[in-house]
Scaffold this motif. Structure first.
Motif, PDB file in Angstrom:
ATOM      1  N   ASN A 164     -32.724  40.416   2.995  1.00  0.00           N
ATOM      2  CA  ASN A 164     -32.525  39.856   1.623  1.00  0.00           C
ATOM      3  C   ASN A 164     -33.789  39.050   1.277  1.00  0.00           C
ATOM      4  O   ASN A 164     -33.954  38.353   2.249  1.00  0.00           O
ATOM      5  N   ILE A 206     -37.365  33.036  -0.176  1.00  0.00           N
ATOM      6  CA  ILE A 206     -36.591  32.999   0.934  1.00  0.00           C
ATOM      7  C   ILE A 206     -36.525  34.414   1.456  1.00  0.00           C
ATOM      8  O   ILE A 206     -36.192  35.620   0.728  1.00  0.00           O
ATOM      9  N   GLN A 228     -34.239  36.583   4.436  1.00  0.00           N
ATOM     10  CA  GLN A 228     -33.055  36.726   5.206  1.00  0.00           C
ATOM     11  C   GLN A 228     -33.396  38.073   5.936  1.00  0.00           C
ATOM     12  O   GLN A 228     -33.224  38.994   5.586  1.00  0.00           O
ATOM     13  N   THR A 263     -40.287  35.556  12.277  1.00  0.00           N
ATOM     14  CA  THR A 263     -39.038  34.460  11.922  1.00  0.00           C
ATOM     15  C   THR A 263     -38.539  33.814  13.185  1.00  0.00           C
ATOM     16  O   THR A 263     -38.410  34.552  14.221  1.00  0.00           O
ATOM     17  N   VAL A 270     -32.650  33.021  10.974  1.00  0.00           N
ATOM     18  CA  VAL A 270     -32.266  34.201  10.127  1.00  0.00           C
ATOM     19  C   VAL A 270     -32.881  34.118   8.732  1.00  0.00           C
ATOM     20  O   VAL A 270     -33.041  34.949   8.065  1.00  0.00           O
ATOM     21  N   GLU A 271     -32.954  32.831   8.215  1.00  0.00           N
ATOM     22  CA  GLU A 271     -33.665  32.445   7.010  1.00  0.00           C
ATOM     23  C   GLU A 271     -34.982  31.735   6.824  1.00  0.00           C
ATOM     24  O   GLU A 271     -34.942  30.649   7.899  1.00  0.00           O
ATOM     25  N   SER A 297     -38.569  30.564   4.762  1.00  0.00           N
ATOM     26  CA  SER A 297     -39.041  30.262   3.254  1.00  0.00           C
ATOM     27  C   SER A 297     -40.381  30.610   3.522  1.00  0.00           C
ATOM     28  O   SER A 297     -41.080  30.315   4.627  1.00  0.00           O
TER      29      SER A 297
END
Length: 104
Positions: free
Chosen positions: A34, A45, A47, A69, A72-73, A75
């Motif tokens: 996402n 953002i 995801q 990353t 998981v999230e 920015s």
């Protein structure tokens, strides 16, 4: 229908409109990825699974940013980048997806 070339403003508006519509459907792919908000003027953002590789590329093919990353999230601060269209390549394991990102 058009009997003239689009102005740069018209072309930018068209691109924002198309890329915005594309990004909405891309977020519905069921891939677990996402990316929002799109278009963005500050932070993007993402995801995606932990340890995914992200690569942001401008429309000239120049890599602007690369990162892995840690959560998981994640920015990405887009505020210092020029307005326009970018491609975000997201690699998770053997799968690679590319998303169009609009910086407004």
């Amino acid at each position: 229908l058009w009997n003239r070339a689009l102005t740069s403003d018209e072309l930018e508006q068209l691109c924002v409109m198309l890329c915005t519509n594309i990004s909405v459907s891309e977020n519905d792919r069921g891939s677990g990825l996402n990316v929002f908000p799109n278009p963005t003027d500050n932070f993007l953002i993402v995801q995606a699974p932990k340890n995914s590789s992200l690569m942001l590329v401008d429309m000239n093919g120049k890599t602007i940013r690369q990162l892995t990353t840690e959560r998981v999230e994640t920015s990405i601060d887009m505020s210092s980048y020029a307005q326009g269209v970018y491609m975000l390549q997201i690699q998770t394991g053997d799968a690679v997806e590319t998303r169009r990102i609009v910086r407004k």
